[in-house]
Design an enzyme around this catalytic site. Sequence first.
Site: not given
Length: 637
Positions: A289, A376, A404
């Site tokens: 990254k 979640e 969600r």
Amino acid sequence: MENGKISLLDRIDSPADLRKLPLEQLPEVCAELRSFLINTLSSHPGHFASSMGAVELTVALHYVFNTPYDRIVWDVGHQAYGHKILTGRRDSFITNRTLGGLSGFPNPKESEYDTFTAGHASNSISAALGMAVATSLQKDQPPRNVVAVIGDASISGGLAFEGLNNAANSNSNLLIILNDNDMSIDNNVGSLNSYLAHLTTSKAYNNFRYKFSRFLRRFHLVSDRGKGMITRFNNSLKSLITRQQNIFEGLNIRYFGPFDGHDINTVVTVLNDIKDLTGPRILHLRTVKGKGFTPAELDPASWHAPGKFDPVTGEKIREKSVKPPKYQEVFGDTLVELARRNSKIVGITAAMASGTSMNKLQAVFPERTFDVGISEGHAVTFAGGLAKDGMKPFVAIYSSFLQRAYDHIIHDVSIEGLPVVFCLDRAGLVGEDGATHHGVFDLSYLRSIPGMTVASPRNQNYLRDLMLTASVYDAPFAIRYPRGRGEKVESEPMEPLKVGKGERLRKGDDLVILSIGPVASDIERAIERAERDFGISVAHYDMIFLKPIDQEILEEVASKNVPVITVEDGTVDGGLGSAVLEWMADHNYFVSVTRKGVPDRFIPQGSPAELHRLCGFDEEGIYETIKSICKPNKIAE
């Protein structure tokens, strides 16, 4: 690069142009693409580190596959800036994440190359599998390739596992690319991340298997019917030799890798070799990254979305003026304060420890802080289990992402009336991240749940008061607050609030405004202008609680028999305005109610101020609404 001009990238207006280049020029394309990203994002901020880490993958995908006929489905979309630049949006990329400009995420309404809406994690495998099945059922010719690109954080989400499970049992031509950089926004958590970090196939074994499979296909020595048997035998042999079971091969999904995701030649070669294979398969690429920009490589978490920075030194450009704290910071500090008082308090977040400031609790009480990853639904049910056995969970999740977990809120918390506190960060119009991230539905979707308390503070002090109130409340309790900074207010000691009780901020006889949340400050300024300009008096009430709503205030307002305006930073359908209209109808009051808030459409990206103006509930919009409602003889022309 010649005279400051990016020679190769300037010639790529579509992937078709990219595919005209010889393979040996692709490293130069990657270098130019990184330079473009650094120079552009340094002054026009966006998601930086993820896109930098996916440059070679992006170039290889569009070089090997016939996009847009072949489908590439990006997960989340943080890494898709290079994709946008290569698909005809290079010259307009400077408008990224601005009102009227490009979306910060893949958006099918923006380009045919953006095959599916992205913004929330873990949906790429399911969506791509659907596309792969569709192309098979329709017998598309030539056969259409479908690729799902998913990160190591996103693949930990439950939906991704559901997609993998379904893909394993289908005969669809689906290629899943796992972009594994060992990072999400914060550091990855959970056993799956640890597994991926150590999932390294023996180089000798990997080379042998890869070359042997190419040999078998080249000479037609294995059919599709026999492929499964050989795959299972290979998987068993590998498990015996390495004493390690590959989770993907355990699902009977062909696995290739891991490979160096920054070796463009290898990635292109492997993609060419496996793109026409039938059946589900996964290509595992290890990437870094922030690749190509040393500060981002060294600190990828803070370079996820770094804001403005010096493209040469990497120094981040920060405004030096003293400003009020962000709501999330107030939340984090207050949670620590409450946790010191009450040992039952625990904190839960879903891969957003720093984003929600849950990391403040984590630093002081690590054993009472739980980052469950991009899960979640699990976060909410986990909180329900904690609450069931005596703990007091504070669940901090962005409003848009909590959608969600709606079933879990109902089934695993509310039905039993468990005392879970939901702290909805980024509620309302959040700004540049656009439609996928606006938290505008929470007032509506939470108000409909029996036993749920729903509240929103108008400033930072009220956030603290609501958190204190929720900490001793024996039922589900939701507090929503916006992204960014609050008003400049003097910090005050926390005081518990009476649940369901609002507050009158201003008396008035000609008009009433009912509001919830920080929009109160814009309303106050609009009222001051209107009273001065039109010679009227306007009453203003901060409802604080949407549910239970303050019926005494509504009785008082209804008895005035004057027009009412409701204002909320959320959808007008089902929120405060709807609650007021329903109460008036139920109690046989016939009062004119004008609702101000987010209209019944998805709102694009832009600054919060621009979007409030677009939706008509900024100071100017409220002022104009007051003006349009006031009786003509009350307006002093």
